[in-house]
Design an enzyme around this catalytic site. Structure first.
Site, PDB file in Angstrom:
ATOM      1  N   ALA A 259     -37.176 -15.959  27.270  1.00  0.00           N
ATOM      2  CA  ALA A 259     -38.155 -16.758  26.529  1.00  0.00           C
ATOM      3  C   ALA A 259     -38.262 -16.340  25.067  1.00  0.00           C
ATOM      4  O   ALA A 259     -39.313 -16.495  24.455  1.00  0.00           O
ATOM      5  CB  ALA A 259     -39.522 -16.668  27.209  1.00  0.00           C
ATOM      6  N   GLY A 260     -37.166 -15.812  24.503  1.00  0.00           N
ATOM      7  CA  GLY A 260     -37.131 -15.559  23.072  1.00  0.00           C
ATOM      8  C   GLY A 260     -36.823 -16.855  22.334  1.00  0.00           C
ATOM      9  O   GLY A 260     -36.859 -17.956  22.905  1.00  0.00           O
ATOM     10  N   LEU A 261     -36.484 -16.727  21.056  1.00  0.00           N
ATOM     11  CA  LEU A 261     -36.282 -17.921  20.241  1.00  0.00           C
ATOM     12  C   LEU A 261     -35.134 -18.800  20.746  1.00  0.00           C
ATOM     13  O   LEU A 261     -35.231 -20.037  20.713  1.00  0.00           O
ATOM     14  CB  LEU A 261     -36.026 -17.535  18.788  1.00  0.00           C
ATOM     15  CG  LEU A 261     -37.237 -17.089  17.967  1.00  0.00           C
ATOM     16  CD1 LEU A 261     -36.825 -16.792  16.532  1.00  0.00           C
ATOM     17  CD2 LEU A 261     -38.323 -18.145  17.983  1.00  0.00           C
TER      18      LEU A 261
ATOM     19  N   GLY B 212     -33.965 -19.168  23.856  1.00  0.00           N
ATOM     20  CA  GLY B 212     -34.382 -19.854  25.072  1.00  0.00           C
ATOM     21  C   GLY B 212     -35.414 -20.928  24.808  1.00  0.00           C
ATOM     22  O   GLY B 212     -35.330 -22.043  25.352  1.00  0.00           O
TER      23      GLY B 212
ATOM     24  N   PHE C 160     -31.116 -10.705   0.568  1.00  0.00           N
ATOM     25  CA  PHE C 160     -30.917  -9.884   1.759  1.00  0.00           C
ATOM     26  C   PHE C 160     -29.499  -9.335   1.731  1.00  0.00           C
ATOM     27  O   PHE C 160     -28.619  -9.882   1.049  1.00  0.00           O
ATOM     28  CB  PHE C 160     -31.124 -10.730   3.022  1.00  0.00           C
ATOM     29  CG  PHE C 160     -32.244 -10.230   3.897  1.00  0.00           C
ATOM     30  CD1 PHE C 160     -33.564 -10.411   3.531  1.00  0.00           C
ATOM     31  CD2 PHE C 160     -31.981  -9.579   5.096  1.00  0.00           C
ATOM     32  CE1 PHE C 160     -34.594  -9.962   4.333  1.00  0.00           C
ATOM     33  CE2 PHE C 160     -32.991  -9.130   5.915  1.00  0.00           C
ATOM     34  CZ  PHE C 160     -34.309  -9.319   5.532  1.00  0.00           C
TER      35      PHE C 160
ATOM     36  N   ASP D  63     -29.874  -7.197  30.744  1.00  0.00           N
ATOM     37  CA  ASP D  63     -29.840  -7.725  32.109  1.00  0.00           C
ATOM     38  C   ASP D  63     -28.826  -8.856  32.260  1.00  0.00           C
ATOM     39  O   ASP D  63     -28.026  -8.876  33.208  1.00  0.00           O
ATOM     40  CB  ASP D  63     -31.231  -8.243  32.505  1.00  0.00           C
ATOM     41  CG  ASP D  63     -32.344  -7.232  32.279  1.00  0.00           C
ATOM     42  OD1 ASP D  63     -32.047  -6.138  31.780  1.00  0.00           O
ATOM     43  OD2 ASP D  63     -33.493  -7.546  32.598  1.00  0.00           O
TER      44      ASP D  63
ATOM     45  N   GLN E 247     -24.475  -2.935  16.100  1.00  0.00           N
ATOM     46  CA  GLN E 247     -25.001  -2.706  14.751  1.00  0.00           C
ATOM     47  C   GLN E 247     -26.131  -1.685  14.737  1.00  0.00           C
ATOM     48  O   GLN E 247     -27.071  -1.769  15.526  1.00  0.00           O
ATOM     49  CB  GLN E 247     -25.525  -4.020  14.175  1.00  0.00           C
ATOM     50  CG  GLN E 247     -26.027  -3.889  12.741  1.00  0.00           C
ATOM     51  CD  GLN E 247     -26.430  -5.230  12.164  1.00  0.00           C
ATOM     52  OE1 GLN E 247     -27.566  -5.664  12.334  1.00  0.00           O
ATOM     53  NE2 GLN E 247     -25.502  -5.890  11.490  1.00  0.00           N
TER      54      GLN E 247
ATOM     55  N   HIS F 103     -29.025  -0.548  12.332  1.00  0.00           N
ATOM     56  CA  HIS F 103     -29.771  -0.926  11.133  1.00  0.00           C
ATOM     57  C   HIS F 103     -30.047   0.332  10.322  1.00  0.00           C
ATOM     58  O   HIS F 103     -30.452   1.348  10.874  1.00  0.00           O
ATOM     59  CB  HIS F 103     -31.084  -1.607  11.529  1.00  0.00           C
ATOM     60  CG  HIS F 103     -31.761  -2.343  10.417  1.00  0.00           C
ATOM     61  ND1 HIS F 103     -32.325  -1.694   9.338  1.00  0.00           N
ATOM     62  CD2 HIS F 103     -31.965  -3.666  10.209  1.00  0.00           C
ATOM     63  CE1 HIS F 103     -32.862  -2.597   8.529  1.00  0.00           C
ATOM     64  NE2 HIS F 103     -32.654  -3.795   9.025  1.00  0.00           N
TER      65      HIS F 103
ATOM     66  N   LEU G  43     -38.339  -0.552  13.322  1.00  0.00           N
ATOM     67  CA  LEU G  43     -37.627  -1.185  12.214  1.00  0.00           C
ATOM     68  C   LEU G  43     -38.464  -1.286  10.945  1.00  0.00           C
ATOM     69  O   LEU G  43     -39.639  -1.643  10.974  1.00  0.00           O
ATOM     70  CB  LEU G  43     -37.188  -2.589  12.625  1.00  0.00           C
ATOM     71  CG  LEU G  43     -36.196  -3.276  11.690  1.00  0.00           C
ATOM     72  CD1 LEU G  43     -34.881  -2.525  11.689  1.00  0.00           C
ATOM     73  CD2 LEU G  43     -35.980  -4.716  12.124  1.00  0.00           C
TER      74      LEU G  43
ATOM     75  N   GLU H 181     -35.118  -5.188   6.243  1.00  0.00           N
ATOM     76  CA  GLU H 181     -34.246  -5.243   5.078  1.00  0.00           C
ATOM     77  C   GLU H 181     -34.937  -5.952   3.912  1.00  0.00           C
ATOM     78  O   GLU H 181     -34.567  -5.796   2.754  1.00  0.00           O
ATOM     79  CB  GLU H 181     -32.972  -5.989   5.463  1.00  0.00           C
ATOM     80  CG  GLU H 181     -31.792  -5.754   4.579  1.00  0.00           C
ATOM     81  CD  GLU H 181     -30.517  -6.210   5.276  1.00  0.00           C
ATOM     82  OE1 GLU H 181     -29.813  -7.040   4.693  1.00  0.00           O
ATOM     83  OE2 GLU H 181     -30.248  -5.742   6.393  1.00  0.00           O
TER      84      GLU H 181
ATOM     85  N   ARG I 165     -25.307  -4.139   6.530  1.00  0.00           N
ATOM     86  CA  ARG I 165     -25.940  -3.053   7.284  1.00  0.00           C
ATOM     87  C   ARG I 165     -24.959  -2.000   7.768  1.00  0.00           C
ATOM     88  O   ARG I 165     -25.260  -0.803   7.750  1.00  0.00           O
ATOM     89  CB  ARG I 165     -26.691  -3.660   8.482  1.00  0.00           C
ATOM     90  CG  ARG I 165     -27.866  -4.492   8.057  1.00  0.00           C
ATOM     91  CD  ARG I 165     -28.469  -5.249   9.215  1.00  0.00           C
ATOM     92  NE  ARG I 165     -29.669  -5.955   8.782  1.00  0.00           N
ATOM     93  CZ  ARG I 165     -30.388  -6.730   9.574  1.00  0.00           C
ATOM     94  NH1 ARG I 165     -30.014  -6.919  10.824  1.00  0.00           N
ATOM     95  NH2 ARG I 165     -31.465  -7.319   9.114  1.00  0.00           N
TER      96      ARG I 165
ATOM     97  N   HIS J 220     -29.663  -1.466  16.654  1.00  0.00           N
ATOM     98  CA  HIS J 220     -30.455  -2.642  16.334  1.00  0.00           C
ATOM     99  C   HIS J 220     -29.967  -3.941  16.965  1.00  0.00           C
ATOM    100  O   HIS J 220     -30.770  -4.709  17.487  1.00  0.00           O
ATOM    101  CB  HIS J 220     -30.491  -2.813  14.810  1.00  0.00           C
ATOM    102  CG  HIS J 220     -31.284  -3.982  14.331  1.00  0.00           C
ATOM    103  ND1 HIS J 220     -32.620  -4.138  14.609  1.00  0.00           N
ATOM    104  CD2 HIS J 220     -30.930  -5.062  13.585  1.00  0.00           C
ATOM    105  CE1 HIS J 220     -33.067  -5.258  14.055  1.00  0.00           C
ATOM    106  NE2 HIS J 220     -32.053  -5.849  13.445  1.00  0.00           N
TER     107      HIS J 220
ATOM    108  N   ARG K  28     -23.144  -8.287  11.813  1.00  0.00           N
ATOM    109  CA  ARG K  28     -24.025  -9.399  11.486  1.00  0.00           C
ATOM    110  C   ARG K  28     -24.760  -9.144  10.180  1.00  0.00           C
ATOM    111  O   ARG K  28     -25.272  -8.053   9.950  1.00  0.00           O
ATOM    112  CB  ARG K  28     -25.058  -9.605  12.601  1.00  0.00           C
ATOM    113  CG  ARG K  28     -26.096 -10.673  12.250  1.00  0.00           C
ATOM    114  CD  ARG K  28     -27.090 -10.876  13.360  1.00  0.00           C
ATOM    115  NE  ARG K  28     -27.987  -9.766  13.576  1.00  0.00           N
ATOM    116  CZ  ARG K  28     -29.074  -9.496  12.846  1.00  0.00           C
ATOM    117  NH1 ARG K  28     -29.364 -10.235  11.798  1.00  0.00           N
ATOM    118  NH2 ARG K  28     -29.853  -8.471  13.156  1.00  0.00           N
TER     119      ARG K  28
ATOM    120  N   SER L  36     -29.439 -13.620  12.357  1.00  0.00           N
ATOM    121  CA  SER L  36     -29.781 -13.546  13.772  1.00  0.00           C
ATOM    122  C   SER L  36     -30.750 -14.656  14.167  1.00  0.00           C
ATOM    123  O   SER L  36     -30.496 -15.416  15.105  1.00  0.00           O
ATOM    124  CB  SER L  36     -30.395 -12.185  14.104  1.00  0.00           C
ATOM    125  OG  SER L  36     -30.856 -12.155  15.435  1.00  0.00           O
ATOM    126  N   LEU L  37     -31.877 -14.769  13.468  1.00  0.00           N
ATOM    127  CA  LEU L  37     -32.834 -15.821  13.799  1.00  0.00           C
ATOM    128  C   LEU L  37     -32.197 -17.202  13.647  1.00  0.00           C
ATOM    129  O   LEU L  37     -32.475 -18.119  14.422  1.00  0.00           O
ATOM    130  CB  LEU L  37     -34.075 -15.717  12.910  1.00  0.00           C
ATOM    131  CG  LEU L  37     -34.962 -14.471  13.089  1.00  0.00           C
ATOM    132  CD1 LEU L  37     -36.226 -14.588  12.244  1.00  0.00           C
ATOM    133  CD2 LEU L  37     -35.335 -14.273  14.558  1.00  0.00           C
TER     134      LEU L  37
END
Length: 584
Positions: free
Chosen positions: A13-15, A17, A116, A217, A236, A238, A248, A251, A282, A349, A391, A396-397
């Site tokens: 249920a992250g972004l 999903g 960034f 998992d 990676q 960070h 964290l 950045e 990174r 990270h 990356r 990532s987002l």
């Protein structure tokens, strides 16, 4: 045996999903299974931003973004997927804004953007403002916004269910088996399409920015079904995790003007990356920090960390654009970043590798990209591959929402073509029930905590920022013993309800299974590329190693390696980027 039916089932249920669920829910019955409440998903921890070539702060183009992503990947990213990611980014950001994400703003009211690491203008000329952000809580607000959009579309959530296995009939995936943490019961879910969006796996290392739930998992379950993992050697670190804790520090702190200083007070990145300095990628900064410490120029009594200096920034800038990291530094280290530098060190990270997929999120199972019918993957658990060997920050987002959406769209079309779901076999849950009973019935053995601690220390010592044949051989031998030990742990809690000891034992097995693929893929790759830095093979070798690795791991811990080519094809052949030396 009771069976729960839905058309589309998303695990995680992250972004990624949630974005897949939003896309599919307008015409399909969609359910999301998560071992956490969705708003506790690790996507919410992302701080610094989400990138797109909007050009709100200065001139920018998706082609420049593509170049930076290919170069940042050390030329291992698939360029067709990277082109999709970067070209779709502006649309995706505007869409998220319309969904309700409260981005920080410029004086003109546009979405604010800041520089960034690794993001440049005009093919590497200078840093560019490309990261759209909401102070330093970007992932948090994106997660809440998509959760609200899911509720609006009547997506069904099953919280605190640990998925244990994939159901399939004649090679077609048609559901999952899940352990309900609240009751201890085992449930079978039947669906026409299943998507894994289970996130990363940083908890295999001692110092990590990852949440405790990030135990890989989905990766381990895929391995158990004969699905390989791609490019797992690329992990990676960070550069700026809080000293000893790994929490964290975004950045974005360097994007706002923060600089890294060694024990002599030098801004040492000027030596290593004279053009972009503290905004180098990174993997490069983490190695430079490691070298500074190893050569005796670290900070502190043990000279084992680096300082992140924000003291020259205004108090208003820190409080409005970096409030969360300011709070973290004060609470966890007792440091006020407006007055004193923040002690930092590299922290595990992000996973560039994962379950191999095509550009629509469909899982592929071999060197020929043969599809696993009925199964998709998106987000950090997947390997498209847009990140290659390293990356870039804020990609990532973007990866989560772009490829989460694409997976949702493709599943929706797949479901329309199916008349009915393939029924799950009778007694499909029995192997999982037996596995749980076996763990609970053990009366003697090592504690889960002890084996997990040994795993994390071993991975930190041997499979970290730098590697070599000796450390990887040691890791290969040690993981065999850890695999055996993990199958003989004992749990103190024998109850059914909220048995966290049992959950820890299951997660430990997952951690060790995918760690085998990290170690063995890294041991075989005899070059340095991106986050895979070998001291005994310090150069990149495009002749022999410009290819993706695939690793199959059996239930007994044995493994097999394979390889497939990097996709260099673009819609415009003249625009593709050929490998060259990576300088900043």
């Amino acid at each position: 045996m009771s069976v729960i039916h839905h058309e589309i089932l998303i695990v995680g249920a992250g972004l990624a999903g949630l974005r897949a669920a939003v896309e599919a829910a307008d015409s399909c019955d969609v359910a999301v299974i998560s071992k956490l409440h969705p708003l506790r998903s690790h996507s919410g921890a992302a701080q610094g931003g989400i990138c797109a070539a909007l050009g709100n702060e200065e001139e920018d183009y998706p082609l420049w973004h593509s170049f930076d992503t290919v170069k940042g990947s050390d030329y291992l990213g698939d360029q067709d997927a990277i082109e999709i990611l970067c070209n779709d980014a502006p649309r995706a950001i505007i869409e998220m804004e319309h969904f309700g994400v409260p981005f920080s703003r410029t004086k003109e009211g546009k979405i604010a953007q800041r520089p960034f690491g690794g993001h440049t203008r005009n093919f590497g000329e200078a840093p560019v403002c490309r990261a759209c952000y909401a102070a330093d809580r970007t992932g948090h607000v994106c997660l809440h916004t998509l959760y609200e959009q899911c509720l609006k579309r009547n997506v069904r959530f099953y919280d605190e269910f640990q998925v244990m296995d994939i159901c399939e009939v004649e090679g077609v995936v048609n559901g999952v088996v899940a352990y309900e943490i609240k009751t201890g019961g085992v449930h079978v879910f039947n669906a026409k399409a299943v998507c894994f969006a289970t996130g990363g796996y940083g908890r295999a290392w001692k110092t990590t920015s990852n949440a405790h739930a990030n135990t890989g998992d989905g990766l381990a379950i895929a391995l158990s079904k004969g699905i390989p993992l791609e490019d797992m050697e690329f992990v990676q670190f960070h550069p700026t995790g809080l000293y000893r804790l790994g929490i964290l520090v975004t950045e974005g702190a360097r994007g706002e003007g923060g600089v890294l200083r060694n024990g002599l007070g030098e801004r040492f990145m000027e030596r290593y990356a004279p053009t972009v300095k503290d905004l180098a990628p990174r993997d490069m900064i983490s190695r430079c920090m490691f070298l500074e410490v190893r050569e005796g120029r670290g900070v502190g009594p043990k000279k084992d960390y680096i300082n992140l200096d924000l003291t020259h920034l205004s108090l208003k800038q820190i409080e409005t654009k970096l409030p969360e990291i300011s709070t973290f530094a004060k609470i966890y280290l007792g440091v006020d970043p407006s007055k004193n530098p923040i002690p930092v060190q590299p922290t595990c990270h992000y996973a560039m590798g994962g379950i191999p997929t095509n550009n629509e999120g469909r899982v592929v199972i071999d060197e020929k990209n043969t599809q696993k019918v009925g199964l998709w993957a998106a987000g950090e658990v997947a390997c498209v591959s847009v990140h290659g060997a390293n990356r870039l920050g804020t990609n990532s987002l973007l990866d989560l929402i772009v490829f989460g959406r694409r997976a949702g769209k493709d599943m929706k079309e797949f479901v329309k073509q199916m008349k009915a779901p393939v029924p799950v076999p009778i007694n499909v849950a029995n192997p999982i029930k037996e596995r749980l009973s076996s763990i609970l019935s053990r009366k003697s053995g090592e504690s889960v905590g002890k084996v997990r601690e040994d795993l994390q220390q071993m991975m930190t010592d041997n499979v970290s920022v730098f590697r070599n044949e000796e450390t990887l051989d040691r890791a290969s031998n040690d993981i065999k013993s850890l695999h055996t030990r993990s199958r003989n742990t004992v749990v103190q809690d024998k109850s059914k309800e909220f048995n966290i000891d049992l959950l820890d034992a299951l997660e430990l097995e997952f951690l060790i299974d995918f760690s085998i693929s990290v170690i063995e893929s890294g041991r075989a790759r005899k070059e340095s590329r991106g986050a895979h830095a070998r001291e005994d093979f310090s150069s990149r070798d495009d002749v022999n190693w410009h290819k993706h690795s695939l690793c199959w791991v059996d239930n007994d811990g044995s493994y097999k390696l394979g390889y497939k080519p990097v996709n260099m094809k673009l819609a415009d052949e003249d625009s593709r980027f050929k490998p060259k030396e990576r300088k900043y």
